[in-house]
Design a protein around this motif. Structure first.
Motif, PDB file in Angstrom:
ATOM      1  N   ALA A   5       0.825  -1.212   0.000  1.00  0.00           N
ATOM      2  CA  ALA A   5       0.000   0.000   0.000  1.00  0.00           C
ATOM      3  C   ALA A   5       0.860   1.263   0.000  1.00  0.00           C
ATOM      4  O   ALA A   5       0.496   2.277  -0.572  1.00  0.00           O
ATOM      5  CB  ALA A   5      -0.918  -0.006   1.213  1.00  0.00           C
ATOM      6  N   LEU A   6       2.031   1.162   0.630  1.00  0.00           N
ATOM      7  CA  LEU A   6       2.885   2.350   0.730  1.00  0.00           C
ATOM      8  C   LEU A   6       3.455   2.789  -0.606  1.00  0.00           C
ATOM      9  O   LEU A   6       3.807   3.942  -0.798  1.00  0.00           O
ATOM     10  CB  LEU A   6       4.056   2.053   1.675  1.00  0.00           C
ATOM     11  CG  LEU A   6       4.012   2.685   3.049  1.00  0.00           C
ATOM     12  CD1 LEU A   6       5.286   2.353   3.809  1.00  0.00           C
ATOM     13  CD2 LEU A   6       3.834   4.191   2.977  1.00  0.00           C
ATOM     14  N   THR A   7       3.583   1.840  -1.540  1.00  0.00           N
ATOM     15  CA  THR A   7       4.210   2.200  -2.815  1.00  0.00           C
ATOM     16  C   THR A   7       3.180   2.551  -3.889  1.00  0.00           C
ATOM     17  O   THR A   7       3.535   2.791  -5.027  1.00  0.00           O
ATOM     18  CB  THR A   7       5.113   1.069  -3.328  1.00  0.00           C
ATOM     19  OG1 THR A   7       4.310  -0.106  -3.453  1.00  0.00           O
ATOM     20  CG2 THR A   7       6.263   0.811  -2.392  1.00  0.00           C
ATOM     21  N   LEU A  10       0.223   7.679  -5.637  1.00  0.00           N
ATOM     22  CA  LEU A  10      -0.883   8.630  -5.559  1.00  0.00           C
ATOM     23  C   LEU A  10      -0.483   9.913  -6.287  1.00  0.00           C
ATOM     24  O   LEU A  10       0.641  10.368  -6.156  1.00  0.00           O
ATOM     25  CB  LEU A  10      -1.201   8.951  -4.094  1.00  0.00           C
ATOM     26  CG  LEU A  10      -1.755   7.809  -3.254  1.00  0.00           C
ATOM     27  CD1 LEU A  10      -1.870   8.253  -1.801  1.00  0.00           C
ATOM     28  CD2 LEU A  10      -3.109   7.366  -3.768  1.00  0.00           C
ATOM     29  N   GLN A  11      -1.404  10.453  -7.033  1.00  0.00           N
ATOM     30  CA  GLN A  11      -1.129  11.701  -7.750  1.00  0.00           C
ATOM     31  C   GLN A  11      -1.671  12.876  -6.936  1.00  0.00           C
ATOM     32  O   GLN A  11      -2.859  12.918  -6.637  1.00  0.00           O
ATOM     33  CB  GLN A  11      -1.841  11.679  -9.110  1.00  0.00           C
ATOM     34  CG  GLN A  11      -1.194  10.762 -10.134  1.00  0.00           C
ATOM     35  CD  GLN A  11       0.171  11.280 -10.581  1.00  0.00           C
ATOM     36  OE1 GLN A  11       0.326  12.455 -10.849  1.00  0.00           O
ATOM     37  NE2 GLN A  11       1.151  10.391 -10.647  1.00  0.00           N
ATOM     38  N   ASP A  12      -0.811  13.808  -6.589  1.00  0.00           N
ATOM     39  CA  ASP A  12      -1.285  14.998  -5.883  1.00  0.00           C
ATOM     40  C   ASP A  12      -1.691  16.045  -6.910  1.00  0.00           C
ATOM     41  O   ASP A  12      -0.929  16.331  -7.835  1.00  0.00           O
ATOM     42  CB  ASP A  12      -0.170  15.576  -5.003  1.00  0.00           C
ATOM     43  CG  ASP A  12       0.157  14.640  -3.859  1.00  0.00           C
ATOM     44  OD1 ASP A  12      -0.764  14.315  -3.106  1.00  0.00           O
ATOM     45  OD2 ASP A  12       1.327  14.224  -3.748  1.00  0.00           O
ATOM     46  N   TYR A 239      -1.240  17.529   3.656  1.00  0.00           N
ATOM     47  CA  TYR A 239      -2.703  17.604   3.512  1.00  0.00           C
ATOM     48  C   TYR A 239      -3.315  16.204   3.450  1.00  0.00           C
ATOM     49  O   TYR A 239      -4.456  16.000   3.840  1.00  0.00           O
ATOM     50  CB  TYR A 239      -3.088  18.441   2.277  1.00  0.00           C
ATOM     51  CG  TYR A 239      -3.052  17.691   0.979  1.00  0.00           C
ATOM     52  CD1 TYR A 239      -1.859  17.486   0.307  1.00  0.00           C
ATOM     53  CD2 TYR A 239      -4.215  17.151   0.435  1.00  0.00           C
ATOM     54  CE1 TYR A 239      -1.821  16.777  -0.880  1.00  0.00           C
ATOM     55  CE2 TYR A 239      -4.189  16.446  -0.748  1.00  0.00           C
ATOM     56  CZ  TYR A 239      -2.988  16.253  -1.403  1.00  0.00           C
ATOM     57  OH  TYR A 239      -2.958  15.540  -2.573  1.00  0.00           O
ATOM     58  N   ARG A 240      -2.508  15.214   3.003  1.00  0.00           N
ATOM     59  CA  ARG A 240      -3.039  13.847   2.913  1.00  0.00           C
ATOM     60  C   ARG A 240      -3.313  13.259   4.292  1.00  0.00           C
ATOM     61  O   ARG A 240      -4.136  12.361   4.439  1.00  0.00           O
ATOM     62  CB  ARG A 240      -2.029  12.943   2.209  1.00  0.00           C
ATOM     63  CG  ARG A 240      -2.032  13.078   0.723  1.00  0.00           C
ATOM     64  CD  ARG A 240      -1.381  11.837   0.170  1.00  0.00           C
ATOM     65  NE  ARG A 240      -0.714  12.074  -1.086  1.00  0.00           N
ATOM     66  CZ  ARG A 240       0.257  11.298  -1.547  1.00  0.00           C
ATOM     67  NH1 ARG A 240       0.689  10.273  -0.836  1.00  0.00           N
ATOM     68  NH2 ARG A 240       0.798  11.548  -2.711  1.00  0.00           N
TER      69      ARG A 240
END
Ligand code: TPP
Length: 394
Positions: A5-7, A10-12, A239-240
């Motif tokens: 899950a850590l890798t 995610l697109q900010d 912010y995440r």
């Protein structure tokens, strides 16, 4: 092997901004949904924000000088962070309550706290500095130097705003997760990137999300917590973290006062109308030292400083104002007024009377307390022991 899950990549979204680095009006795609918050906001307002920023900077420089002369015990510069402070400070309504950290000098000014009273604490004359209950001080609460404590105060206050609104509607229930109570007022709380690692800051977000408090968290990510870089502080954009608590959260260009104003205005309106808390991560930079006790050349590179100096919020807003037709005359007048006011503040700071020694007992308990009275009497006897036989001061 499955991807952990850590890798997951995610697109900010691009940070929300209306002005580019040079101050040209060039909104990001992410700014579109906030543009209506700037309708009716024009040159006169931008000029006011510019004045807020320049006058705070002049005062800031004066206070650093006073500390160097031994007239203040410490000073906390805010140079570089005036942009998001002016935008958010001007977005708040008079009935809103604001819980600062210790670097929010532009907002203190906007809310009506006199400069001199702001400096009194740093001269060691008071534990606080101004009376928060005085309507002239714009519900701007005391500076909090113990990192994160203000997040607890703010969430507690915001919960009180919900309870007041419910009581007014003869509703005494308070169910976790309940939204929908329009309070008409909101709470803003300010802290830095380092403070996001405090338990207090995280606990206050849990509480805010559970009870849907009318609150806006503002993290001024100035990239450093004294000498610790934000990359060490958090492995994800800040912010995440708020999104993880179930709080609406965005990243803004913190050196663009227009973005700060528009997003704060939207989030505050949502908070006041019963739509729960929000979180703004303002990407900015502390151009000066952490405090007058700090030497940032020990831990950060000149190139980094130069990068951010080129994105100075004062310079960017000035460029925008010039593009709207504002001329040299205005900028010269603002600078002159700011310098004059800073000197007036300096002279007033030097004239501040020392506190009565007895005043240290004044706010320990709300009512008289025998132990305190004992200490008060001891101090009076001790002070009197310096008076000679004739009663003249020694
Ligand atoms: C509870 C607590 N721990 C440590 C400190 C010492 N301290 C003062 S400021 C600071 C860094 C804060 O950084 P940040 O939250 O990013 O805010 P900034 O000062 O950059 O605005 C630290 C560790 C403190 N004041 N309070």
């Amino acid at each position: 092997m499955t991807q952990s899950a850590l890798t997951i990549d995610l697109q900010d979204p691009e940070p929300i901004r209306f002005l580019d680095d040079a101050g040209n009006y060039a909104p990001s795609a992410t700014a579109a949904e906030y543009a209506e918050e700037l309708e009716g906001v024009g040159v006169a307002e931008f000029q006011q924000w510019y004045r807020d920023m320049v006058s705070t900077r002049a005062f800031d420089v004066e206070c650093t000088h006073l500390q160097r002369q031994g007239q203040l015990a410490l000073w906390v510069p805010s140079i570089g962070q005036e942009g998001c402070q002016a935008g958010i400070g001007r977005a708040a309504e008079p009935q809103d309550h604001i819980f600062p950290a210790y670097r929010e000098h532009t907002i203190a000014h906007i809310r009506g706290v006199p400069r001199v009273q702001l400096a009194a604490q740093f001269r060691g004359l008071t534990h606080g500095g101004w009376d928060v209950t005085d309507p002239a001080h714009g519900n701007f609460h005391l500076y909090s130097l113990v990192l994160g404590t203000q997040t607890q105060h703010a969430t507690g206050y915001a919960l009180g705003q919900v309870l007041d609104a419910k009581r007014a509607a003869a509703d005494t229930a308070l169910d976790a997760g309940e939204a929908g109570t329009a309070t008409g007022d909101a709470t803003l709380v300010f802290y830095g990137d380092g403070t996001t690692s405090q338990g207090d800051a995280n606990e206050s977000m849990i509480f805010a999300a559970s009870y849907q408090t009318p609150e806006v968290f503002v993290v001024q990510n100035n990239r450093w917590a004294i000498s610790v870089p934000v990359a060490r502080q958090s492995r994800t954009p800040l912010y995440r973290r708020a999104l993880g608590f179930g709080i609406r959260a965005v990243q803004i260009d913190g050196n663009d006062p227009l973005a700060a104003y528009a997003v704060a205005r939207r989030f505050l309106t949502l908070a006041r109308t019963g739509h729960g808390p929000g979180y703004i991560e303002a990407l900015t930079y502390r151009i000066g030292a952490h405090t007058t006790s700090d030497d940032p050349t020990r831990y950060r590179e000149e190139e980094e400083l130069a990068h951010w100096e080129a994105r100075d919020p004062v310079v960017r807003l000035e460029a925008h104002l010039r593009s709207l037709g504002v001329t040299d005359e205005f900028f010269a007048e603002v600078r002159e007024t700011a310098d004059r006011d800073a000197k007036i503040a300096r002279d007033a700071i030097l004239q501040l009377p020392p506190p009565e020694p007895d005043s240290m007992f004044a706010h320990v308990y709300s009512e008289e307390h025998p132990r305190i009275e004992e200490q008060r009497a001891w101090l009076a006897r001790y002070e009197a022991s310096f008076t000679d036989q004739e009663g003249a001061g020694a």
